[in-house]
Write a protein that holds these residues in place. Sequence first.
Motif, PDB file in Angstrom:
ATOM      1  N   TRP A   1      -6.655  13.191 -11.523  1.00  0.00           N
ATOM      2  CA  TRP A   1      -7.477  12.147 -10.924  1.00  0.00           C
ATOM      3  C   TRP A   1      -6.813  11.601  -9.666  1.00  0.00           C
ATOM      4  O   TRP A   1      -5.589  11.513  -9.588  1.00  0.00           O
ATOM      5  CB  TRP A   1      -7.689  11.001 -11.910  1.00  0.00           C
ATOM      6  N   GLN A   2      -7.645  11.226  -8.698  1.00  0.00           N
ATOM      7  CA  GLN A   2      -7.179  10.555  -7.495  1.00  0.00           C
ATOM      8  C   GLN A   2      -7.715   9.130  -7.480  1.00  0.00           C
ATOM      9  O   GLN A   2      -8.864   8.888  -7.859  1.00  0.00           O
ATOM     10  CB  GLN A   2      -7.658  11.283  -6.236  1.00  0.00           C
ATOM     11  N   VAL A   3      -6.874   8.199  -7.043  1.00  0.00           N
ATOM     12  CA  VAL A   3      -7.274   6.789  -6.923  1.00  0.00           C
ATOM     13  C   VAL A   3      -7.108   6.376  -5.467  1.00  0.00           C
ATOM     14  O   VAL A   3      -6.020   6.467  -4.903  1.00  0.00           O
ATOM     15  CB  VAL A   3      -6.428   5.886  -7.838  1.00  0.00           C
ATOM     16  N   GLU A   4      -8.194   5.928  -4.860  1.00  0.00           N
ATOM     17  CA  GLU A   4      -8.201   5.611  -3.433  1.00  0.00           C
ATOM     18  C   GLU A   4      -9.005   4.339  -3.193  1.00  0.00           C
ATOM     19  O   GLU A   4      -9.854   3.952  -4.020  1.00  0.00           O
ATOM     20  CB  GLU A   4      -8.810   6.784  -2.658  1.00  0.00           C
ATOM     21  N   ASP A   5      -8.740   3.681  -2.070  1.00  0.00           N
ATOM     22  CA  ASP A   5      -9.530   2.517  -1.684  1.00  0.00           C
ATOM     23  C   ASP A   5      -9.961   2.668  -0.234  1.00  0.00           C
ATOM     24  O   ASP A   5      -9.434   3.501   0.509  1.00  0.00           O
ATOM     25  CB  ASP A   5      -8.732   1.222  -1.860  1.00  0.00           C
ATOM     26  N   ALA A   6     -10.904   1.844   0.182  1.00  0.00           N
ATOM     27  CA  ALA A   6     -11.364   1.830   1.568  1.00  0.00           C
ATOM     28  C   ALA A   6     -11.799   0.419   1.922  1.00  0.00           C
ATOM     29  O   ALA A   6     -12.281  -0.326   1.067  1.00  0.00           O
ATOM     30  CB  ALA A   6     -12.526   2.807   1.771  1.00  0.00           C
TER      31      ALA A   6
ATOM     32  N   THR B   1     -13.409  18.676 -11.056  1.00  0.00           N
ATOM     33  CA  THR B   1     -14.710  18.610 -11.732  1.00  0.00           C
ATOM     34  C   THR B   1     -15.774  17.919 -10.893  1.00  0.00           C
ATOM     35  O   THR B   1     -16.965  18.009 -11.210  1.00  0.00           O
ATOM     36  CB  THR B   1     -14.592  17.856 -13.070  1.00  0.00           C
ATOM     37  N   GLY B   2     -15.350  17.195  -9.852  1.00  0.00           N
ATOM     38  CA  GLY B   2     -16.305  16.480  -9.014  1.00  0.00           C
ATOM     39  C   GLY B   2     -16.764  15.156  -9.581  1.00  0.00           C
ATOM     40  O   GLY B   2     -17.655  14.506  -9.014  1.00  0.00           O
ATOM     41  N   GLU B   3     -16.166  14.695 -10.682  1.00  0.00           N
ATOM     42  CA  GLU B   3     -16.546  13.405 -11.266  1.00  0.00           C
ATOM     43  C   GLU B   3     -16.131  12.268 -10.333  1.00  0.00           C
ATOM     44  O   GLU B   3     -15.020  12.258  -9.802  1.00  0.00           O
ATOM     45  CB  GLU B   3     -15.869  13.224 -12.626  1.00  0.00           C
ATOM     46  N   LEU B   4     -17.026  11.303 -10.160  1.00  0.00           N
ATOM     47  CA  LEU B   4     -16.784  10.187  -9.251  1.00  0.00           C
ATOM     48  C   LEU B   4     -17.136   8.868  -9.924  1.00  0.00           C
ATOM     49  O   LEU B   4     -18.208   8.734 -10.520  1.00  0.00           O
ATOM     50  CB  LEU B   4     -17.626  10.340  -7.976  1.00  0.00           C
TER      51      LEU B   4
ATOM     52  N   MET C   1     -11.590   3.921 -15.776  1.00  0.00           N
ATOM     53  CA  MET C   1     -10.920   4.926 -16.606  1.00  0.00           C
ATOM     54  C   MET C   1     -11.601   5.050 -17.962  1.00  0.00           C
ATOM     55  O   MET C   1     -11.723   6.154 -18.510  1.00  0.00           O
ATOM     56  CB  MET C   1      -9.449   4.554 -16.779  1.00  0.00           C
ATOM     57  N   SER C   2     -12.036   3.920 -18.499  1.00  0.00           N
ATOM     58  CA  SER C   2     -12.746   3.943 -19.778  1.00  0.00           C
ATOM     59  C   SER C   2     -14.062   4.704 -19.643  1.00  0.00           C
ATOM     60  O   SER C   2     -14.410   5.531 -20.501  1.00  0.00           O
ATOM     61  CB  SER C   2     -12.999   2.513 -20.250  1.00  0.00           C
ATOM     62  N   GLU C   3     -14.778   4.444 -18.559  1.00  0.00           N
ATOM     63  CA  GLU C   3     -16.047   5.141 -18.319  1.00  0.00           C
ATOM     64  C   GLU C   3     -15.826   6.644 -18.133  1.00  0.00           C
ATOM     65  O   GLU C   3     -16.657   7.462 -18.542  1.00  0.00           O
ATOM     66  CB  GLU C   3     -16.730   4.554 -17.083  1.00  0.00           C
ATOM     67  N   ALA C   4     -14.689   7.000 -17.522  1.00  0.00           N
ATOM     68  CA  ALA C   4     -14.389   8.409 -17.261  1.00  0.00           C
ATOM     69  C   ALA C   4     -13.774   9.111 -18.469  1.00  0.00           C
ATOM     70  O   ALA C   4     -13.555  10.324 -18.436  1.00  0.00           O
ATOM     71  CB  ALA C   4     -13.439   8.517 -16.073  1.00  0.00           C
ATOM     72  N   ARG C   5     -13.484   8.352 -19.523  1.00  0.00           N
ATOM     73  CA  ARG C   5     -12.863   8.886 -20.735  1.00  0.00           C
ATOM     74  C   ARG C   5     -11.553   9.610 -20.416  1.00  0.00           C
ATOM     75  O   ARG C   5     -11.294  10.730 -20.859  1.00  0.00           O
ATOM     76  CB  ARG C   5     -13.830   9.810 -21.470  1.00  0.00           C
ATOM     77  N   VAL C   6     -10.748   8.924 -19.641  1.00  0.00           N
ATOM     78  CA  VAL C   6      -9.436   9.449 -19.265  1.00  0.00           C
ATOM     79  C   VAL C   6      -8.537   9.498 -20.496  1.00  0.00           C
ATOM     80  O   VAL C   6      -8.623   8.640 -21.379  1.00  0.00           O
ATOM     81  CB  VAL C   6      -8.816   8.546 -18.175  1.00  0.00           C
ATOM     82  N   THR C   7      -7.675  10.503 -20.569  1.00  0.00           N
ATOM     83  CA  THR C   7      -6.704  10.601 -21.658  1.00  0.00           C
ATOM     84  C   THR C   7      -5.289  10.544 -21.086  1.00  0.00           C
ATOM     85  O   THR C   7      -5.083  10.707 -19.880  1.00  0.00           O
ATOM     86  CB  THR C   7      -6.866  11.916 -22.438  1.00  0.00           C
ATOM     87  N   ARG C   8      -4.306  10.344 -21.953  1.00  0.00           N
ATOM     88  CA  ARG C   8      -2.917  10.286 -21.505  1.00  0.00           C
ATOM     89  C   ARG C   8      -2.366  11.659 -21.129  1.00  0.00           C
ATOM     90  O   ARG C   8      -1.254  11.761 -20.611  1.00  0.00           O
ATOM     91  CB  ARG C   8      -2.039   9.625 -22.569  1.00  0.00           C
TER      92      ARG C   8
ATOM     93  N   VAL D   1       2.721   8.262  -6.785  1.00  0.00           N
ATOM     94  CA  VAL D   1       2.141   7.766  -5.540  1.00  0.00           C
ATOM     95  C   VAL D   1       1.914   8.952  -4.613  1.00  0.00           C
ATOM     96  O   VAL D   1       2.752   9.846  -4.507  1.00  0.00           O
ATOM     97  CB  VAL D   1       3.076   6.740  -4.876  1.00  0.00           C
ATOM     98  N   SER D   2       0.780   8.963  -3.936  1.00  0.00           N
ATOM     99  CA  SER D   2       0.453  10.106  -3.091  1.00  0.00           C
ATOM    100  C   SER D   2      -0.479   9.686  -1.961  1.00  0.00           C
ATOM    101  O   SER D   2      -1.255   8.732  -2.098  1.00  0.00           O
ATOM    102  CB  SER D   2      -0.224  11.197  -3.935  1.00  0.00           C
ATOM    103  N   LYS D   3      -0.395  10.394  -0.844  1.00  0.00           N
ATOM    104  CA  LYS D   3      -1.407  10.247   0.203  1.00  0.00           C
ATOM    105  C   LYS D   3      -2.662  10.954  -0.286  1.00  0.00           C
ATOM    106  O   LYS D   3      -2.614  12.116  -0.685  1.00  0.00           O
ATOM    107  CB  LYS D   3      -0.932  10.867   1.512  1.00  0.00           C
ATOM    108  N   ILE D   4      -3.779  10.250  -0.265  1.00  0.00           N
ATOM    109  CA  ILE D   4      -5.006  10.782  -0.844  1.00  0.00           C
ATOM    110  C   ILE D   4      -5.871  11.431   0.233  1.00  0.00           C
ATOM    111  O   ILE D   4      -6.225  10.802   1.232  1.00  0.00           O
ATOM    112  CB  ILE D   4      -5.805   9.678  -1.557  1.00  0.00           C
ATOM    113  N   ASP D   5      -6.205  12.687   0.014  1.00  0.00           N
ATOM    114  CA  ASP D   5      -7.138  13.417   0.873  1.00  0.00           C
ATOM    115  C   ASP D   5      -8.257  13.972   0.000  1.00  0.00           C
ATOM    116  O   ASP D   5      -8.233  13.847  -1.227  1.00  0.00           O
ATOM    117  CB  ASP D   5      -6.420  14.567   1.601  1.00  0.00           C
ATOM    118  N   GLY D   6      -9.225  14.598   0.639  1.00  0.00           N
ATOM    119  CA  GLY D   6     -10.263  15.270  -0.128  1.00  0.00           C
ATOM    120  C   GLY D   6     -11.318  14.337  -0.681  1.00  0.00           C
ATOM    121  O   GLY D   6     -11.681  13.327  -0.074  1.00  0.00           O
ATOM    122  N   LEU D   7     -11.792  14.656  -1.877  1.00  0.00           N
ATOM    123  CA  LEU D   7     -12.974  14.021  -2.452  1.00  0.00           C
ATOM    124  C   LEU D   7     -12.860  12.505  -2.543  1.00  0.00           C
ATOM    125  O   LEU D   7     -13.760  11.775  -2.111  1.00  0.00           O
ATOM    126  CB  LEU D   7     -13.243  14.611  -3.837  1.00  0.00           C
ATOM    127  N   ALA D   8     -11.781  11.996  -3.117  1.00  0.00           N
ATOM    128  CA  ALA D   8     -11.654  10.553  -3.327  1.00  0.00           C
ATOM    129  C   ALA D   8     -11.644   9.801  -2.000  1.00  0.00           C
ATOM    130  O   ALA D   8     -12.308   8.767  -1.845  1.00  0.00           O
ATOM    131  CB  ALA D   8     -10.385  10.241  -4.117  1.00  0.00           C
TER     132      ALA D   8
END
Length: 286
Positions: free
Chosen positions: A4-9, A27-30, A57-64, A92-99
């Motif tokens: 998963w990627q976490v980004e803000d704008a 998977t393309g989930e957003l 995360m709850s909505e996305a059903r993220v797991t550990r 921590v990462s620089k976010i590119d792509g979909l997110a």
Amino acid sequence: MKEWQVEDAGGGCRAFSEVIVLACQNTGELFSSTIPLTWDDGSSLEEKACSQLIQMMSEARVTRDDFFYVCSGNIFHKFHDWLSKNEYNWEVSKIDGLAHEYAEHLFHCQVVSAGFPANIQLVERNYRDYYRAVERWIYADESRLALLKDREVRLKPAETRYILKGNGKHIRSCHKCSKKITPYTPIVVYRHRESGRRVRRYYHLECTPVKPLKSTLESATVTWAACNVDGIVLGAGKEACPCVVCGQPVLPGEKTFYGYWQEKILLTGHLSCFLNGKQPLLAPDS
């Protein structure tokens, strides 16, 4: 396992809500959320972002078993801590792509829906010009001022203004006790703008008024003359000096150990020489 990627704008713009995105590249989930322009529950911006991300995360059903790549922005500091405390796998990462693309798209849609010209867009991450254009448009009409963020509730907590690091060759004065801060020892630096002026204050570690949230301090303990010496690790400065272990010059930028033997004699040398247990060529002064 999903990644998963976490980004803000929109955080750098004085108007409109910040957008937060949780995206799975493969998977393309957003999933997305926005921070309100203002609130009155006493929570910080970082706490708001963390709370909304936990819900996403709850909505996305993220797991550990999943892995997170999270933007380094201050807005996510609370979320960084939460991930660590709850034993998630992340970095921590620089976010590119979909997110990144989705977050910028949602922020621009928010701006355009308020009447901003759709043809003026963010180009190649030139946030300064884009946000300036948005802000000029806001201030051109008094009725649009309601779209400005509440800057008071977004003030960073005091802890984010302090950073723990290694002091270089400079002798600083502690803002609290007024005593000198010895070169090449830990130091807490306060950085902030007050009334438009850049302010810097320096503290001994034991004198800092708050515990810093940020730290770049790298410390080490080495053996010298049968004694343990605590010190810090910094990139060497431009001034040439020999390594007390191997006698070779310490080059600018090299990882260098600085520590005080018997609390008064500064030892300087290649970190690798100390850690490899080499015998010193230069005898310590007594």
